[in-house]
Design a protein around this motif. Sequence first.
Motif, PDB file in Angstrom:
ATOM      1  N   LEU A 162       0.806  -1.034  -0.021  1.00 32.68           N
ATOM      2  CA  LEU A 162      -0.085  -0.010   0.075  1.00 32.68           C
ATOM      3  C   LEU A 162       0.873   1.156  -0.136  1.00 32.68           C
ATOM      4  CD1 LEU A 162      -2.806  -1.221   2.339  1.00 32.68           C
ATOM      5  CD2 LEU A 162      -2.904  -0.914  -0.099  1.00 32.68           C
ATOM      6  N   LYS A 163       2.158   1.033   0.788  1.00 32.59           N
ATOM      7  CA  LYS A 163       2.816   2.424   0.738  1.00 32.59           C
ATOM      8  C   LYS A 163       3.584   2.629  -0.850  1.00 32.59           C
ATOM      9  CE  LYS A 163       4.347   2.733   5.440  1.00 32.59           C
ATOM     10  NZ  LYS A 163       5.655   2.508   6.387  1.00 32.59           N
TER      11      LYS A 163
ATOM     12  N   ARG B 212       0.738   4.107  -2.942  1.00 34.93           N
ATOM     13  CA  ARG B 212       0.531   5.651  -2.607  1.00 34.93           C
ATOM     14  C   ARG B 212       1.841   6.361  -3.293  1.00 34.93           C
ATOM     15  NH1 ARG B 212       0.576   6.978   3.609  1.00 34.93           N
ATOM     16  NH2 ARG B 212       2.728   6.337   3.170  1.00 34.93           N
ATOM     17  N   HIS B 213       2.769   5.852  -3.140  1.00 35.64           N
ATOM     18  CA  HIS B 213       4.035   6.793  -3.653  1.00 35.64           C
ATOM     19  C   HIS B 213       3.865   6.856  -5.125  1.00 35.64           C
ATOM     20  CE1 HIS B 213       8.041   6.670  -5.814  1.00 35.64           C
ATOM     21  NE2 HIS B 213       8.165   7.688  -4.816  1.00 35.64           N
TER      22      HIS B 213
ATOM     23  N   ALA C 276       1.198   6.380  -6.967  1.00 42.44           N
ATOM     24  CA  ALA C 276      -0.131   7.333  -7.299  1.00 42.44           C
ATOM     25  C   ALA C 276       0.281   8.853  -7.070  1.00 42.44           C
ATOM     26  CB  ALA C 276      -1.257   7.049  -6.332  1.00 42.44           C
ATOM     27  N   GLY C 277       1.194   9.136  -6.227  1.00 47.95           N
ATOM     28  CA  GLY C 277       1.552  10.412  -6.024  1.00 47.95           C
ATOM     29  C   GLY C 277       2.549  10.914  -7.142  1.00 47.95           C
TER      30      GLY C 277
END
Length: 93
Positions: A60-61, A64-65, A67-68
């Motif tokens: 998930l991290k 998230r990275h 996606a950012g």
Amino acid sequence: MSPDTWSAILDGFERDIALAVSGGIVPPWTPPMDAGPLPAALADRARRVLDAQADAVAILKRARHDAGTQLGAIDAVPSGAALARPLLLDVRG
């Protein structure tokens, strides 16, 4: 509590892990107040669940990275009035 109670708790953790990694929304967790100590017979399974949770957090991290990073690239594309004029000029054609 019985091993069945702890098995149900671990089942719930496993469902939540699968749901989170597949992009679902995991409902809030409320710790059971009367579970008692983990039965020794379930210790290995509990360790596997803990490892799976750590793996899910890492996945998930990374998501998230990524996606950012993608959102940053999208934000870098000019918009609005800048799109009223060509962005590229074909000088060979």
